[in-house]
Write a protein that holds these residues in place. Structure first.
Motif, PDB file in Angstrom:
ATOM      1  N   CYS A 155       0.835  -1.215   0.000  1.00  0.00           N
ATOM      2  CA  CYS A 155       0.000   0.000   0.000  1.00  0.00           C
ATOM      3  C   CYS A 155       0.866   1.261   0.000  1.00  0.00           C
ATOM      4  O   CYS A 155       0.447   2.317  -0.452  1.00  0.00           O
ATOM      5  CB  CYS A 155      -0.952   0.003   1.191  1.00  0.00           C
ATOM      6  N   ARG A 180       1.824   2.489  -3.664  1.00  0.00           N
ATOM      7  CA  ARG A 180       0.852   2.449  -4.772  1.00  0.00           C
ATOM      8  C   ARG A 180       0.344   3.851  -5.136  1.00  0.00           C
ATOM      9  O   ARG A 180       0.261   4.732  -4.277  1.00  0.00           O
ATOM     10  CB  ARG A 180      -0.341   1.553  -4.412  1.00  0.00           C
ATOM     11  N   THR A 181      -0.004   4.015  -6.418  1.00  0.00           N
ATOM     12  CA  THR A 181      -0.727   5.209  -6.843  1.00  0.00           C
ATOM     13  C   THR A 181      -2.220   4.923  -6.722  1.00  0.00           C
ATOM     14  O   THR A 181      -2.976   5.704  -6.168  1.00  0.00           O
ATOM     15  CB  THR A 181      -0.388   5.550  -8.314  1.00  0.00           C
ATOM     16  N   ASN A 182      -2.630   3.794  -7.264  1.00  0.00           N
ATOM     17  CA  ASN A 182      -4.029   3.348  -7.184  1.00  0.00           C
ATOM     18  C   ASN A 182      -4.066   1.865  -6.842  1.00  0.00           C
ATOM     19  O   ASN A 182      -3.163   1.116  -7.230  1.00  0.00           O
ATOM     20  CB  ASN A 182      -4.710   3.489  -8.557  1.00  0.00           C
ATOM     21  N   THR A 183      -5.117   1.455  -6.175  1.00  0.00           N
ATOM     22  CA  THR A 183      -5.401   0.024  -6.127  1.00  0.00           C
ATOM     23  C   THR A 183      -6.023  -0.354  -7.475  1.00  0.00           C
ATOM     24  O   THR A 183      -6.577   0.492  -8.178  1.00  0.00           O
ATOM     25  CB  THR A 183      -6.395  -0.314  -4.998  1.00  0.00           C
ATOM     26  N   VAL A 184      -5.913  -1.624  -7.809  1.00  0.00           N
ATOM     27  CA  VAL A 184      -6.448  -2.105  -9.098  1.00  0.00           C
ATOM     28  C   VAL A 184      -7.437  -3.214  -8.771  1.00  0.00           C
ATOM     29  O   VAL A 184      -7.066  -4.354  -8.521  1.00  0.00           O
ATOM     30  CB  VAL A 184      -5.292  -2.586 -10.004  1.00  0.00           C
ATOM     31  N   PRO A 236      -0.917  -5.833 -10.502  1.00  0.00           N
ATOM     32  CA  PRO A 236      -0.749  -4.709 -11.420  1.00  0.00           C
ATOM     33  C   PRO A 236       0.725  -4.390 -11.676  1.00  0.00           C
ATOM     34  O   PRO A 236       1.566  -4.594 -10.803  1.00  0.00           O
ATOM     35  CB  PRO A 236      -1.400  -3.531 -10.675  1.00  0.00           C
ATOM     36  N   GLU A 238      -0.867  -0.149 -14.891  1.00  0.00           N
ATOM     37  CA  GLU A 238      -2.105  -0.485 -14.174  1.00  0.00           C
ATOM     38  C   GLU A 238      -2.192   0.333 -12.884  1.00  0.00           C
ATOM     39  O   GLU A 238      -3.261   0.818 -12.507  1.00  0.00           O
ATOM     40  CB  GLU A 238      -2.142  -1.991 -13.856  1.00  0.00           C
ATOM     41  N   ASP A 239      -1.047   0.487 -12.217  1.00  0.00           N
ATOM     42  CA  ASP A 239      -1.000   1.279 -10.978  1.00  0.00           C
ATOM     43  C   ASP A 239      -1.396   2.732 -11.257  1.00  0.00           C
ATOM     44  O   ASP A 239      -2.123   3.354 -10.476  1.00  0.00           O
ATOM     45  CB  ASP A 239       0.423   1.194 -10.406  1.00  0.00           C
ATOM     46  N   CYS A 249      -2.401  -4.380  -5.486  1.00  0.00           N
ATOM     47  CA  CYS A 249      -1.459  -3.255  -5.525  1.00  0.00           C
ATOM     48  C   CYS A 249      -0.187  -3.697  -6.232  1.00  0.00           C
ATOM     49  O   CYS A 249       0.191  -4.868  -6.189  1.00  0.00           O
ATOM     50  CB  CYS A 249      -1.086  -2.798  -4.109  1.00  0.00           C
ATOM     51  N   ARG A 250       0.491  -2.747  -6.844  1.00  0.00           N
ATOM     52  CA  ARG A 250       1.678  -3.066  -7.640  1.00  0.00           C
ATOM     53  C   ARG A 250       2.867  -3.453  -6.758  1.00  0.00           C
ATOM     54  O   ARG A 250       3.279  -2.665  -5.904  1.00  0.00           O
ATOM     55  CB  ARG A 250       2.073  -1.844  -8.469  1.00  0.00           C
TER      56      ARG A 250
END
Ligand code: URA
Length: 247
Positions: free
Chosen positions: A70, A73-77, A94, A98-99, A140-141
């Motif tokens: 977490c 990460r930029t975004n959760t996928v 991701p 994707e992130d 998350c990436r």
């Protein structure tokens, strides 16, 4: 009730999450005849996930801090596609694109996946019998696109399990070793898992699972495209033989 497979129980214990207590109400997603996504949920990992609807689940994923992924990460996928899809595809985790976009399989591997799906008459933006829902085991990436660690898979797995239960797909296609091993609870190789339908129990219904190579692997091993095509044809055959699920 099926018990947690010993490999997973040992992993949870190593993570300091044992002993494994279960909630009586935990719904069943257990493999038929082999270990798979666990039917029993340790209280420390439960977080009420097995009772959530789609929107609450997505919000919970967006706020999840259950593992170190977490932090960067930029975004959760969470997933993409119609929540009425009868097809489900499951990838690993991701990558960078994707992130950034918060959607699975939008990079180079994703473009290859979209072409494979189109050739099979399927698509992430399609509706009806052509619709597919795509999700990853890990939301998350992992840094530098490394493989997810076993503890990251274990902490994220309840989200995937709930997505499978909510979707109740007619067929699941798992792409790559991480997804195959997480969904089927096996250490076996992709090569040995391909070519036939496995089965997992989703809330009392036996759902077929087809194993294939990950699109990122295919980008490096173009000669194996024919095998992936054969796997998609098998998935189609199994889909056509399986009754639609009542939701
Ligand atoms: N690889 C995956 O497994 N998932 C993605 O979303 C992108 C690349």
């Amino acid at each position: 009730m099926t018990s947690l497979d010993p490999r997973r129980a040992r992993l949870w214990e190593r993570l300091g999450l044992g002993p494994v207590w279960t909630e009586r109400s935990a719904p069943a997603l257990a493999p038929a005849g082999s270990a798979g996504l666990p039917v029993e949920v340790p209280v420390a990992l439960d977080r009420g996930i097995d009772r959530m609807g789609w929107d609450e689940l997505e919000r919970t994923v967006a706020g999840c801090t259950a593992c170190g992924l977490c932090k960067a990460r930029t975004n959760t996928v969470f997933g993409v596609g119609s929540r009425d899809s009868q097809w489900m595809l499951i990838g690993e985790a991701p990558g960078a694109e994707e992130d950034l976009r918060g959607e699975p399989f939008v990079g180079q591997a994703g473009r290859l996946l979209d072409s494979i799906l189109a050739a099979a008459g399927l698509g992430r933006a399609a509706t009806g019998a052509s619709a597919v829902y795509i999700a990853n085991v890990v939301k998350c990436r992992p840094p530098a696109n490394r493989n997810p660690e076993p503890d990251e898979v274990v902490r994220c797995e309840p989200f995937l399990r709930r997505q499978i239960m909510l979707l109740a797909p007619r067929v699941i296609v798992v792409m790559g070793r991480v997804a195959a091993q997480a969904v089927l609870g096996t250490d076996a190789s992709i090569a040995s898992l391909r070519g036939h339908a496995h089965r997992i129990d989703v809330a009392g219904a036996s759902v077929p699972v087809i194993v294939t190579y990950h699109p990122a692997y295919l980008l490096r091993n173009l000669a194996d495209k024919a095998k992936v095509w054969a796997d998609m044809c098998l998935a189609r055959e199994v889909f056509d033989r399986t009754q639609p699920r009542a939701h």
